[in-house]
Design an enzyme around this catalytic site. Structure first.
Site, PDB file in Angstrom:
ATOM      1  N   PRO A   2     -26.008 -64.074 -10.393  1.00 57.36           N
ATOM      2  CA  PRO A   2     -25.116 -63.746  -9.279  1.00 57.36           C
ATOM      3  C   PRO A   2     -24.350 -62.444  -9.513  1.00 57.36           C
ATOM      4  O   PRO A   2     -23.666 -62.282 -10.521  1.00 57.36           O
ATOM      5  CB  PRO A   2     -24.159 -64.944  -9.235  1.00 57.36           C
ATOM      6  CG  PRO A   2     -24.875 -66.044  -9.946  1.00 57.36           C
ATOM      7  CD  PRO A   2     -25.679 -65.371 -10.999  1.00 57.36           C
ATOM      8  N   GLU A   3     -24.490 -61.499  -8.613  1.00 55.20           N
ATOM      9  CA  GLU A   3     -23.711 -60.264  -8.628  1.00 55.20           C
ATOM     10  C   GLU A   3     -23.217 -60.051  -7.201  1.00 55.20           C
ATOM     11  O   GLU A   3     -23.353 -60.918  -6.345  1.00 55.20           O
ATOM     12  CB  GLU A   3     -24.551 -59.108  -9.150  1.00 55.20           C
ATOM     13  CG  GLU A   3     -25.170 -59.423 -10.514  1.00 55.20           C
ATOM     14  CD  GLU A   3     -25.489 -58.213 -11.374  1.00 55.20           C
ATOM     15  OE1 GLU A   3     -25.007 -57.105 -11.070  1.00 55.20           O
ATOM     16  OE2 GLU A   3     -26.226 -58.381 -12.364  1.00 55.20           O
ATOM     17  N   LYS A  51     -17.523 -60.641  -6.367  1.00 57.38           N
ATOM     18  CA  LYS A  51     -18.245 -61.851  -6.735  1.00 57.38           C
ATOM     19  C   LYS A  51     -17.536 -63.124  -6.263  1.00 57.38           C
ATOM     20  O   LYS A  51     -17.947 -64.229  -6.608  1.00 57.38           O
ATOM     21  CB  LYS A  51     -18.435 -61.906  -8.254  1.00 57.38           C
ATOM     22  CG  LYS A  51     -19.211 -60.721  -8.820  1.00 57.38           C
ATOM     23  CD  LYS A  51     -19.381 -60.890 -10.319  1.00 57.38           C
ATOM     24  CE  LYS A  51     -20.036 -59.676 -10.938  1.00 57.38           C
ATOM     25  NZ  LYS A  51     -20.270 -59.855 -12.383  1.00 57.38           N
ATOM     26  N   ASN A 163     -24.136 -57.883 -14.831  1.00 57.97           N
ATOM     27  CA  ASN A 163     -24.874 -57.468 -16.022  1.00 57.97           C
ATOM     28  C   ASN A 163     -26.185 -56.755 -15.696  1.00 57.97           C
ATOM     29  O   ASN A 163     -26.599 -55.838 -16.414  1.00 57.97           O
ATOM     30  CB  ASN A 163     -25.149 -58.691 -16.901  1.00 57.97           C
ATOM     31  CG  ASN A 163     -25.100 -58.345 -18.375  1.00 57.97           C
ATOM     32  OD1 ASN A 163     -24.463 -57.384 -18.774  1.00 57.97           O
ATOM     33  ND2 ASN A 163     -25.784 -59.129 -19.185  1.00 57.97           N
ATOM     34  N   ARG A 249     -21.377 -59.050 -23.982  1.00 57.60           N
ATOM     35  CA  ARG A 249     -22.501 -59.422 -23.117  1.00 57.60           C
ATOM     36  C   ARG A 249     -23.696 -58.590 -23.524  1.00 57.60           C
ATOM     37  O   ARG A 249     -23.568 -57.454 -23.979  1.00 57.60           O
ATOM     38  CB  ARG A 249     -22.155 -59.152 -21.648  1.00 57.60           C
ATOM     39  CG  ARG A 249     -20.986 -59.956 -21.097  1.00 57.60           C
ATOM     40  CD  ARG A 249     -21.385 -61.337 -20.657  1.00 57.60           C
ATOM     41  NE  ARG A 249     -22.385 -61.297 -19.606  1.00 57.60           N
ATOM     42  CZ  ARG A 249     -22.117 -61.122 -18.308  1.00 57.60           C
ATOM     43  NH1 ARG A 249     -20.850 -60.948 -17.904  1.00 57.60           N
ATOM     44  NH2 ARG A 249     -23.083 -61.120 -17.405  1.00 57.60           N
TER      45      ARG A 249
END
Length: 266
Positions: A2-3, A51, A163, A249
């Site tokens: 999800p972005e 988001k 990411n 990350r």
């Protein structure tokens, strides 16, 4: 993953199903809000903010965040869900449809005048009507020593990059993610590219940054560790990036196309 574009599409689906409709069912499957009931109320508006997602009904906003695993599904009334019921965190139903939030990282009910408690910290929304590239660029410039690969994930700078886009943006700009913001090039160019990528993908179910729609060829570096760079054939590398205040990350890069500051490809 999800972005901002994922949430933008989820908001569109929910808006189509719920906006202007009277709720016939509200089922909050999180303990704090288990007794909340907005049956009989009309959904006024569905909004995405980076988001985050807001559903305005009665005098409240239902705030959700997908985090890593969350999804919103919309089903015609009576249709079998594609995920098991125990993964549902909220169900909002109308006479014709059910909107089901599965594995949502955040579900909360806020008074409308407290929406800023949830989204007030966000920078300009890359897919929002109030997109402000000048403010986003100024935000990005504010901490010149921060690695660009860390700064891009900071939703206080601009809201919507996750990411996948972080790795793809760094590749497209030819910049190693560990490069300090001050050495990473024009902040306005980073902001402009981020905006163009998310806008290009906001209506697509498959995220594409290469311009190639064929399966397996849609991304430059993300998720391609050990595979040859699409430009130079050097094996893609991955590593963890973060700071004392930013969680680590994984990030992907081509060591040849994105050399470390000073020219090193280490």
């Amino acid at each position: 993953m999800p972005e901002g574009d994922t949430v933008f599409r989820a908001a569109h689906r929910l808006r189509t199903a719920l906006e202007g409709q009277v709720l016939t069912e509200t089922d909050f499957r999180v303990p704090r809000f288990a007794t909340a009931d907005f049956t009989g109320h009309t959904v006024d508006e569905v909004l995405s903010r980076g988001k985050h997602l807001l559903i305005r009904v009665a005098d409240v906003s239902i705030h959700s965040h997908l985090k890593m695993e969350g999804e919103w599904h919309v089903y015609p009334r009576g249709t079998r869900w594609r995920k098991p019921g125990y993964k549902a965190r909220i169900v909002l139903g109308t006479e014709d449809a059910q909107a089901v939030g599965f594995e949502l990282g955040i579900v909360e009910v806020l008074a409308r005048d407290r929406e800023d408690d949830a989204v007030g910290h966000l920078g300009p929304d890359l897919l929002g009507p109030g997109w402000d590239p000048e403010r986003a660029a100024a935000n990005l410039s504010r901490d010149p020593d921060r690695p660009i690969g860390v700064a891009l994930l900071d939703q206080r700078i601009m809201a919507g990059v996750g990411n996948v886009y972080r790795s793809e943006l760094c590749f497209l700009r030819g910049v190693d993610p560990w490069t300090p913001v001050a050495l990473a090039g024009d902040p306005a160019a980073w902001v402009d590219l981020a905006h163009r990528l998310l806008v290009a993908n906001r209506d697509r179910t498959t995220r594409i940054t290469t311009g190639d729609r064929r399966p397996g060829r849609t991304l430059w570096v993300y998720g391609r560790r050990g595979k040859p760079c699409r430009r130079c054939r050097t094996p893609i590398r991955s590593g963890e990036i973060g700071t004392a205040t930013d969680p680590e990350r994984v990030v992907y890069r081509c060591p040849r196309c994105q050399p470390r500051p000073g020219g090193s490809a280490a």
